[in-house]
Structures are given as structure tokens and as C-alpha cells.
Design a protein around this motif. Structure first.
Motif, PDB file in Angstrom:
ATOM      1  N   SER A   2     -30.198  -5.539  38.037  1.00 28.20           N
ATOM      2  CA  SER A   2     -31.648  -5.476  37.884  1.00 28.20           C
ATOM      3  C   SER A   2     -32.288  -6.814  38.237  1.00 28.20           C
ATOM      4  O   SER A   2     -31.613  -7.849  38.302  1.00 28.20           O
ATOM      5  CB  SER A   2     -32.003  -5.118  36.445  1.00 28.20           C
ATOM      6  OG  SER A   2     -31.630  -6.162  35.557  1.00 28.20           O
ATOM      7  N   LEU A   4     -34.276  -8.529  36.345  1.00 25.11           N
ATOM      8  CA  LEU A   4     -34.106  -9.398  35.190  1.00 25.11           C
ATOM      9  C   LEU A   4     -32.719 -10.033  35.183  1.00 25.11           C
ATOM     10  O   LEU A   4     -32.561 -11.217  34.871  1.00 25.11           O
ATOM     11  CB  LEU A   4     -34.336  -8.623  33.892  1.00 25.11           C
ATOM     12  CG  LEU A   4     -34.161  -9.414  32.588  1.00 25.11           C
ATOM     13  CD1 LEU A   4     -35.112 -10.606  32.558  1.00 25.11           C
ATOM     14  CD2 LEU A   4     -34.390  -8.511  31.377  1.00 25.11           C
ATOM     15  N   ILE A   7     -32.652 -12.814  37.647  1.00 26.75           N
ATOM     16  CA  ILE A   7     -33.403 -13.968  37.132  1.00 26.75           C
ATOM     17  C   ILE A   7     -32.566 -14.751  36.130  1.00 26.75           C
ATOM     18  O   ILE A   7     -32.509 -15.988  36.168  1.00 26.75           O
ATOM     19  CB  ILE A   7     -34.731 -13.508  36.487  1.00 26.75           C
ATOM     20  CG1 ILE A   7     -35.677 -12.975  37.568  1.00 26.75           C
ATOM     21  CG2 ILE A   7     -35.395 -14.660  35.731  1.00 26.75           C
ATOM     22  CD1 ILE A   7     -36.938 -12.341  37.019  1.00 26.75           C
ATOM     23  N   LEU A   8     -31.889 -14.026  35.212  1.00 21.08           N
ATOM     24  CA  LEU A   8     -31.048 -14.691  34.215  1.00 21.08           C
ATOM     25  C   LEU A   8     -29.907 -15.463  34.889  1.00 21.08           C
ATOM     26  O   LEU A   8     -29.643 -16.618  34.543  1.00 21.08           O
ATOM     27  CB  LEU A   8     -30.484 -13.659  33.235  1.00 21.08           C
ATOM     28  CG  LEU A   8     -31.491 -12.977  32.303  1.00 21.08           C
ATOM     29  CD1 LEU A   8     -30.801 -11.887  31.500  1.00 21.08           C
ATOM     30  CD2 LEU A   8     -32.136 -13.991  31.375  1.00 21.08           C
ATOM     31  N   ALA A 132     -38.332 -16.748  38.794  1.00 14.83           N
ATOM     32  CA  ALA A 132     -38.734 -15.401  38.372  1.00 14.83           C
ATOM     33  C   ALA A 132     -39.759 -14.814  39.331  1.00 14.83           C
ATOM     34  O   ALA A 132     -39.664 -13.642  39.725  1.00 14.83           O
ATOM     35  CB  ALA A 132     -39.294 -15.449  36.954  1.00 14.83           C
ATOM     36  N   MET A 136     -39.175 -11.428  41.607  1.00 16.93           N
ATOM     37  CA  MET A 136     -40.043 -10.271  41.394  1.00 16.93           C
ATOM     38  C   MET A 136     -40.706  -9.813  42.687  1.00 16.93           C
ATOM     39  O   MET A 136     -41.115  -8.661  42.821  1.00 16.93           O
ATOM     40  CB  MET A 136     -41.092 -10.597  40.334  1.00 16.93           C
ATOM     41  CG  MET A 136     -40.491 -10.745  38.938  1.00 16.93           C
ATOM     42  SD  MET A 136     -41.715 -11.171  37.696  1.00 16.93           S
ATOM     43  CE  MET A 136     -42.664  -9.646  37.675  1.00 16.93           C
ATOM     44  N   LEU A 190     -37.580 -16.225  31.767  1.00 14.23           N
ATOM     45  CA  LEU A 190     -37.834 -15.070  30.897  1.00 14.23           C
ATOM     46  C   LEU A 190     -39.316 -14.885  30.612  1.00 14.23           C
ATOM     47  O   LEU A 190     -39.850 -13.770  30.697  1.00 14.23           O
ATOM     48  CB  LEU A 190     -37.062 -15.235  29.584  1.00 14.23           C
ATOM     49  CG  LEU A 190     -35.549 -15.047  29.655  1.00 14.23           C
ATOM     50  CD1 LEU A 190     -34.901 -15.409  28.326  1.00 14.23           C
ATOM     51  CD2 LEU A 190     -35.213 -13.601  30.038  1.00 14.23           C
ATOM     52  N   TYR A 193     -41.031 -13.639  33.706  1.00 13.32           N
ATOM     53  CA  TYR A 193     -40.704 -12.244  34.015  1.00 13.32           C
ATOM     54  C   TYR A 193     -41.569 -11.291  33.206  1.00 13.32           C
ATOM     55  O   TYR A 193     -42.183 -10.379  33.762  1.00 13.32           O
ATOM     56  CB  TYR A 193     -39.230 -11.974  33.739  1.00 13.32           C
ATOM     57  CG  TYR A 193     -38.855 -10.515  33.878  1.00 13.32           C
ATOM     58  CD1 TYR A 193     -38.689  -9.940  35.128  1.00 13.32           C
ATOM     59  CD2 TYR A 193     -38.685  -9.710  32.751  1.00 13.32           C
ATOM     60  CE1 TYR A 193     -38.362  -8.601  35.267  1.00 13.32           C
ATOM     61  CE2 TYR A 193     -38.353  -8.367  32.876  1.00 13.32           C
ATOM     62  CZ  TYR A 193     -38.192  -7.819  34.137  1.00 13.32           C
ATOM     63  OH  TYR A 193     -37.878  -6.483  34.261  1.00 13.32           O
ATOM     64  N   TYR A 194     -41.634 -11.493  31.898  1.00 12.52           N
ATOM     65  CA  TYR A 194     -42.407 -10.578  31.061  1.00 12.52           C
ATOM     66  C   TYR A 194     -43.906 -10.773  31.245  1.00 12.52           C
ATOM     67  O   TYR A 194     -44.675  -9.815  31.185  1.00 12.52           O
ATOM     68  CB  TYR A 194     -42.011 -10.757  29.597  1.00 12.52           C
ATOM     69  CG  TYR A 194     -40.627 -10.232  29.308  1.00 12.52           C
ATOM     70  CD1 TYR A 194     -40.376  -8.862  29.336  1.00 12.52           C
ATOM     71  CD2 TYR A 194     -39.568 -11.094  29.054  1.00 12.52           C
ATOM     72  CE1 TYR A 194     -39.104  -8.368  29.095  1.00 12.52           C
ATOM     73  CE2 TYR A 194     -38.290 -10.613  28.805  1.00 12.52           C
ATOM     74  CZ  TYR A 194     -38.063  -9.243  28.833  1.00 12.52           C
ATOM     75  OH  TYR A 194     -36.793  -8.756  28.612  1.00 12.52           O
ATOM     76  N   SER A 197     -44.798  -9.425  34.819  1.00 11.70           N
ATOM     77  CA  SER A 197     -44.669  -7.971  34.895  1.00 11.70           C
ATOM     78  C   SER A 197     -45.998  -7.301  34.576  1.00 11.70           C
ATOM     79  O   SER A 197     -46.330  -6.240  35.112  1.00 11.70           O
ATOM     80  CB  SER A 197     -43.596  -7.483  33.912  1.00 11.70           C
ATOM     81  OG  SER A 197     -42.332  -7.936  34.307  1.00 11.70           O
TER      82      SER A 197
END
Length: 262
Positions: A2, A4, A7-8, A132, A136, A190, A193-194, A197
């Protein structure tokens, strides 16, 4: 995997692995090798900025003029931020009228090291945000961006590690504090990302700022250091390594293309 997950993985690689590599290098490598790493990093940064990140930002925004304005504004902001850091160093080290670089002394009670850690933590957080934003937009773009960030982080972390040692930190503490600071990359990734999004419109802006950051670091911070070595042999080696850095971005583009299938 994924977005995410990418990104991690990239945030951990861009942070912790670069610190460990820099620590090993700083303790074992010869000092003149740093010059070659810097030359390569310049090529990787400029290649990623102009061949990958900036075109992606223009495509995502569909407005080249606005994107260019953001890049220009970003370069100005980075200049002002760096000037503030220099003024702070000059205030602490009483270096008014000296050249704008960090003066490291063996008896500064850790002040230089502390400033390096604070600045590096902020820088790592921004790197996480940029990673990130790139992932994305496109996994390939994210991989290339992370590669460029790692390329310029290693020589920077070598310098930071040396400053910490000269500031009175033991080798173990210097490595531990640098690793702790590198976690800011993961936190930035992180949060971005959130946050991104919920606001996809911010992605082109972040990509433009990423390009501005890469261009500024390469042109303002790294290239001037190369001009201190004026001999023909060193100049040729610098040009070759800069081209190698650019070539690694192009090669990475095609390699990731092959494995991901875009």
C-alpha cells in the motif's frame, strides 16, 4: 504494498539507515571521501528536482505559473530560515563578521551539538512530509524522492556526527541522538499521509516545496563547497559524480518502472 506501507518503509530508510550509514562512514572513512559524496548528492538532488518532482507538481496542479511561483517562494523561505539559523549560531558563538558556517569548539558545552540536533529534527520531519507527498502522487516518484533524500542525508549526517563528537558527545550518544532525531522523518510521513489524504489539493504544493528544498540545498549549501577545490582533476571528478547522481535518478526511474509496472 500500500501507499502507506511505501511511506513507512521509505521514511525509515531515509532516516535511520542514512544515520547508521553516516555513523559508520564518519568513524571509518577517510575525510576526503565526503567531497565525493557531496558531488554525487548534488546530482541526485538536482536530477530529482528537475526531472521528477517539479514535472509531477506541474502535472498535478495543471498550472505551471503557480507551481513555479511556489518553488520561487519556497527557495526564498529556505533562504530566510537558513539566515535565521546562521544568526543564531553567530549569537551563540560570538562570530559576528565571520564566514556563515558553524564554528565547532571543543569547549562549547554541547551547544553546537544541540543546535545541530534541533535543526536536523526539523529537517527530518520535512523530509518525511515530502516523501509522503511524493508517494501519494505516484509510487515511482516517491521512490525516486526517497532515494534523493537518502543521497543528500548521508553526507549531511556525516557532518552532523562529526560536530556532535567535537561538541563533547561520545560516539554512542552521538549515534543514539541522531537515530532519535531521524524518527522525525517517520512522524512527518505519517502526519502528512493522514493530513494530505483529506486534502489532496495540498499535494502539488508540497511537491513544489520539495523541489524548492532540493534545489536550494544543492545550489546554496552544497555547490559552494565544491568551488574550494579548484584543481582540474578535482573539478573533473566533481562533474563526473554530479552526472552520476543525475544518472542514478534516471536509472532509478526506469528500475522502479520495471518492478512496479507503471
Amino acid at each position: 504494498m500500500s501507499v502507506l506501507g511505501w511511506i513507512l518503509l521509505a521514511s525509515l530508510a531515509g532516516g535511520a539507515l542514512s544515520v547508521v550509514a553516516a555513523g559508520v562512514f564518519a568513524l571509518n572513512a577517510r575525510a576526503h571521501w565526503v567531497h565525493w559524496l557531496i558531488s554525487y548528492a548534488i546530482g541526485a538532488l538536482l536530477g530529482a528536482a528537475f526531472l521528477e518532482v517539479l514535472p509531477a507538481a506541474v502535472t498535478a496542479s495543471a498550472d505551471a505559473t503557480t507551481t513555479s511561483a511556489i518553488v520561487l517562494g519556497g527557495i526564498l523561505v529556505f533562504f530566510v530560515l537558513e539566515k535565521l539559523v546562521i544568526w543564531r549560531h553567530c549569537h551563540i558563538e560570538a562570530c559576528e563578521g565571520h564566514e556563515p558556517h558553524v564554528h565547532v569548539h571543543g569547549h562549547d558545552h554541547g551547544r553546537s551539538g544541540l543546535l545541530i540536533l534541533v535543526g536536523d529534527t526539523f529537517h527530518n520531519f520535512v523530509d518525511g512530509v515530502l516523501i509522503a507527498a511524493a508517494f501519494m502522487e505516484d509510487v515511482r516518484l516517491g521512490a525516486v524522492t526517497a532515494l534523493a533524500i537518502i543521497a543528500h542525508e548521508i553526507p549531511q549526517e556525516v557532518g552532523d556526527f562529526v560536530i556532535l563528537l567535537h561538541s563533547g558527545y561520545s560516539k554512542a550518544r552521538a549515534l543514539a541522538y541522531n537515530l532519535l532525531s531521524s524518527l522525525a522523518t517517520l512522524v512527518g510521513g505519517l502526519l502528512a499521509y493522514y493530513g494530505l489524504s483529506a486534502a489532496q489539493g495540498a499535494v502539488p504544493v508540497m511537491l513544489a516545496l520539495a523541489a524548492a528544498s532540493m534545489i536550494y540545498v544543492a545550489v546554496a549549501d552544497l555547490i559552494p563547497g565544491l568551488h574550494k577545490r579548484t584543481e582540474l582533476r578535482a573539478t573533473i571528478a566533481q562533474v563526473v559524480l554530479i552526472l552520476l547522481g543525475i544518472g542514478s535518478v534516471i536509472g532509478g526511474h526506469h528500475l522502479v518502472d520495471h518492478f512496479i509496472g507503471h
